[in-house]
Design a protein around this motif. Structure first.
Motif, PDB file in Angstrom:
ATOM      1  N   MET A  40       0.839  -1.179   0.000  1.00  0.00           N
ATOM      2  CA  MET A  40       0.000   0.000   0.000  1.00  0.00           C
ATOM      3  C   MET A  40       0.885   1.244   0.000  1.00  0.00           C
ATOM      4  O   MET A  40       1.837   1.339   0.752  1.00  0.00           O
ATOM      5  N   ASP A  41       0.548   2.151  -0.823  1.00  0.00           N
ATOM      6  CA  ASP A  41       1.274   3.415  -0.960  1.00  0.00           C
ATOM      7  C   ASP A  41       0.834   4.377   0.148  1.00  0.00           C
ATOM      8  O   ASP A  41      -0.358   4.479   0.460  1.00  0.00           O
ATOM      9  N   ILE A  42       1.768   5.066   0.738  1.00  0.00           N
ATOM     10  CA  ILE A  42       1.476   6.032   1.801  1.00  0.00           C
ATOM     11  C   ILE A  42       0.512   7.115   1.314  1.00  0.00           C
ATOM     12  O   ILE A  42      -0.245   7.680   2.099  1.00  0.00           O
ATOM     13  N   GLU A  43       0.515   7.387   0.021  1.00  0.00           N
ATOM     14  CA  GLU A  43      -0.371   8.405  -0.534  1.00  0.00           C
ATOM     15  C   GLU A  43      -1.835   8.056  -0.289  1.00  0.00           C
ATOM     16  O   GLU A  43      -2.650   8.933  -0.014  1.00  0.00           O
ATOM     17  N   TYR A  44      -2.173   6.778  -0.340  1.00  0.00           N
ATOM     18  CA  TYR A  44      -3.548   6.368  -0.072  1.00  0.00           C
ATOM     19  C   TYR A  44      -3.934   6.710   1.370  1.00  0.00           C
ATOM     20  O   TYR A  44      -5.064   7.109   1.631  1.00  0.00           O
ATOM     21  N   LEU A  45      -3.003   6.557   2.280  1.00  0.00           N
ATOM     22  CA  LEU A  45      -3.273   6.901   3.678  1.00  0.00           C
ATOM     23  C   LEU A  45      -3.499   8.400   3.818  1.00  0.00           C
ATOM     24  O   LEU A  45      -4.392   8.836   4.540  1.00  0.00           O
ATOM     25  N   ARG A  46      -2.695   9.189   3.135  1.00  0.00           N
ATOM     26  CA  ARG A  46      -2.862  10.645   3.192  1.00  0.00           C
ATOM     27  C   ARG A  46      -4.224  11.069   2.636  1.00  0.00           C
ATOM     28  O   ARG A  46      -4.870  11.971   3.184  1.00  0.00           O
ATOM     29  N   LEU A  47      -4.644  10.436   1.560  1.00  0.00           N
ATOM     30  CA  LEU A  47      -5.947  10.753   0.976  1.00  0.00           C
ATOM     31  C   LEU A  47      -7.067  10.398   1.946  1.00  0.00           C
ATOM     32  O   LEU A  47      -8.006  11.169   2.136  1.00  0.00           O
ATOM     33  N   PHE A  48      -6.952   9.231   2.561  1.00  0.00           N
ATOM     34  CA  PHE A  48      -7.978   8.808   3.508  1.00  0.00           C
ATOM     35  C   PHE A  48      -8.033   9.743   4.717  1.00  0.00           C
ATOM     36  O   PHE A  48      -9.115  10.124   5.167  1.00  0.00           O
ATOM     37  N   ILE A  49      -6.893  10.128   5.233  1.00  0.00           N
ATOM     38  CA  ILE A  49      -6.845  11.063   6.362  1.00  0.00           C
ATOM     39  C   ILE A  49      -7.495  12.389   5.981  1.00  0.00           C
ATOM     40  O   ILE A  49      -8.286  12.954   6.745  1.00  0.00           O
ATOM     41  N   CYS A  50      -7.186  12.875   4.802  1.00  0.00           N
ATOM     42  CA  CYS A  50      -7.775  14.127   4.319  1.00  0.00           C
ATOM     43  C   CYS A  50      -9.302  13.995   4.214  1.00  0.00           C
ATOM     44  O   CYS A  50     -10.038  14.899   4.613  1.00  0.00           O
ATOM     45  N   LEU A  51      -9.773  12.880   3.711  1.00  0.00           N
ATOM     46  CA  LEU A  51     -11.217  12.646   3.603  1.00  0.00           C
ATOM     47  C   LEU A  51     -11.855  12.639   4.990  1.00  0.00           C
ATOM     48  O   LEU A  51     -12.890  13.264   5.206  1.00  0.00           O
ATOM     49  N   ALA A  52     -11.233  11.964   5.933  1.00  0.00           N
ATOM     50  CA  ALA A  52     -11.769  11.908   7.293  1.00  0.00           C
ATOM     51  C   ALA A  52     -11.812  13.291   7.926  1.00  0.00           C
ATOM     52  O   ALA A  52     -12.762  13.618   8.640  1.00  0.00           O
ATOM     53  N   GLU A  53     -10.812  14.111   7.673  1.00  0.00           N
ATOM     54  CA  GLU A  53     -10.768  15.458   8.235  1.00  0.00           C
ATOM     55  C   GLU A  53     -11.820  16.371   7.622  1.00  0.00           C
ATOM     56  O   GLU A  53     -12.375  17.239   8.298  1.00  0.00           O
ATOM     57  N   ASN A  54     -12.095  16.180   6.343  1.00  0.00           N
ATOM     58  CA  ASN A  54     -13.025  17.056   5.629  1.00  0.00           C
ATOM     59  C   ASN A  54     -14.471  16.563   5.633  1.00  0.00           C
ATOM     60  O   ASN A  54     -15.386  17.354   5.388  1.00  0.00           O
ATOM     61  N   CYS A  55     -14.665  15.262   5.829  1.00  0.00           N
ATOM     62  CA  CYS A  55     -16.009  14.658   5.763  1.00  0.00           C
ATOM     63  C   CYS A  55     -16.720  15.006   4.455  1.00  0.00           C
ATOM     64  O   CYS A  55     -17.938  15.141   4.402  1.00  0.00           O
ATOM     65  N   SER A  56     -15.934  15.168   3.405  1.00  0.00           N
ATOM     66  CA  SER A  56     -16.474  15.541   2.099  1.00  0.00           C
ATOM     67  C   SER A  56     -15.484  15.125   1.018  1.00  0.00           C
ATOM     68  O   SER A  56     -14.310  15.508   1.073  1.00  0.00           O
ATOM     69  N   LEU A  73      -8.356   4.874  10.602  1.00  0.00           N
ATOM     70  CA  LEU A  73      -7.878   6.258  10.670  1.00  0.00           C
ATOM     71  C   LEU A  73      -6.782   6.393  11.719  1.00  0.00           C
ATOM     72  O   LEU A  73      -5.764   7.040  11.464  1.00  0.00           O
ATOM     73  N   GLU A  74      -6.979   5.785  12.869  1.00  0.00           N
ATOM     74  CA  GLU A  74      -5.953   5.841  13.917  1.00  0.00           C
ATOM     75  C   GLU A  74      -4.633   5.277  13.408  1.00  0.00           C
ATOM     76  O   GLU A  74      -3.574   5.880  13.599  1.00  0.00           O
ATOM     77  N   ASP A  75      -4.708   4.116  12.766  1.00  0.00           N
ATOM     78  CA  ASP A  75      -3.491   3.495  12.239  1.00  0.00           C
ATOM     79  C   ASP A  75      -2.875   4.340  11.130  1.00  0.00           C
ATOM     80  O   ASP A  75      -1.658   4.519  11.076  1.00  0.00           O
ATOM     81  N   ALA A  76      -3.721   4.868  10.244  1.00  0.00           N
ATOM     82  CA  ALA A  76      -3.229   5.686   9.133  1.00  0.00           C
ATOM     83  C   ALA A  76      -2.517   6.926   9.650  1.00  0.00           C
ATOM     84  O   ALA A  76      -1.446   7.293   9.147  1.00  0.00           O
ATOM     85  N   GLU A  77      -3.082   7.570  10.663  1.00  0.00           N
ATOM     86  CA  GLU A  77      -2.452   8.762  11.233  1.00  0.00           C
ATOM     87  C   GLU A  77      -1.116   8.419  11.889  1.00  0.00           C
ATOM     88  O   GLU A  77      -0.140   9.164  11.743  1.00  0.00           O
ATOM     89  N   ASN A  78      -1.064   7.290  12.579  1.00  0.00           N
ATOM     90  CA  ASN A  78       0.194   6.864  13.206  1.00  0.00           C
ATOM     91  C   ASN A  78       1.259   6.567  12.163  1.00  0.00           C
ATOM     92  O   ASN A  78       2.419   6.980  12.307  1.00  0.00           O
ATOM     93  N   ILE A  79       0.889   5.869  11.103  1.00  0.00           N
ATOM     94  CA  ILE A  79       1.843   5.536  10.044  1.00  0.00           C
ATOM     95  C   ILE A  79       2.326   6.805   9.352  1.00  0.00           C
ATOM     96  O   ILE A  79       3.527   6.971   9.106  1.00  0.00           O
ATOM     97  N   ALA A  80       1.402   7.711   9.034  1.00  0.00           N
ATOM     98  CA  ALA A  80       1.781   8.964   8.368  1.00  0.00           C
ATOM     99  C   ALA A  80       2.710   9.782   9.253  1.00  0.00           C
ATOM    100  O   ALA A  80       3.680  10.379   8.767  1.00  0.00           O
ATOM    101  N   SER A  81       2.444   9.792  10.531  1.00  0.00           N
ATOM    102  CA  SER A  81       3.290  10.519  11.476  1.00  0.00           C
ATOM    103  C   SER A  81       4.691   9.909  11.536  1.00  0.00           C
ATOM    104  O   SER A  81       5.696  10.632  11.525  1.00  0.00           O
TER     105      SER A  81
END
Length: 81
Positions: free
Chosen positions: A1-17, A65-73
């Motif tokens: 899995m590419d880290i970019e997918y995690l960033r996109l998912f995090i952005c979606l969760a933050e925006n709810c849109s 989301l929790e895991d994605a944020e930890n990995i991105a960090s």
């Protein structure tokens, strides 16, 4: 899995849109939506409930989301160090 997918998912969760998240990531809405769908297929779990005007994380999405944020960090820290 590419880290970019995690960033996109995090952005979606933050925006709810999808629309706002796609704009923030400088992507077309269709491309952004396709990437989130690809992520869901790759991990085999539905992460978001899609409705006409909004997005809500599923229970699995909340955990992911929790895991994605930890990995991105960790990735950001590794890139700095």
């Amino acid at each position: 899995m590419d880290i970019e997918y995690l960033r996109l998912f995090i952005c979606l969760a933050e925006n709810c849109s999808f629309t706002n998240a796609a704009k923030q990531m400088y992507m077309s809405l269709s491309s952004f939506s396709n990437k989130i769908s690809e992520l869901e297929r790759e991990i085999g779990v539905k992460l978001v409930e899609r409705t006409t005007g909004s997005v809500a994380l599923t229970e699995a999405g909340e955990y992911f989301l929790e895991d994605a944020e930890n990995i991105a960090s960790e990735k950001r820290a590794a890139d700095r160090g």
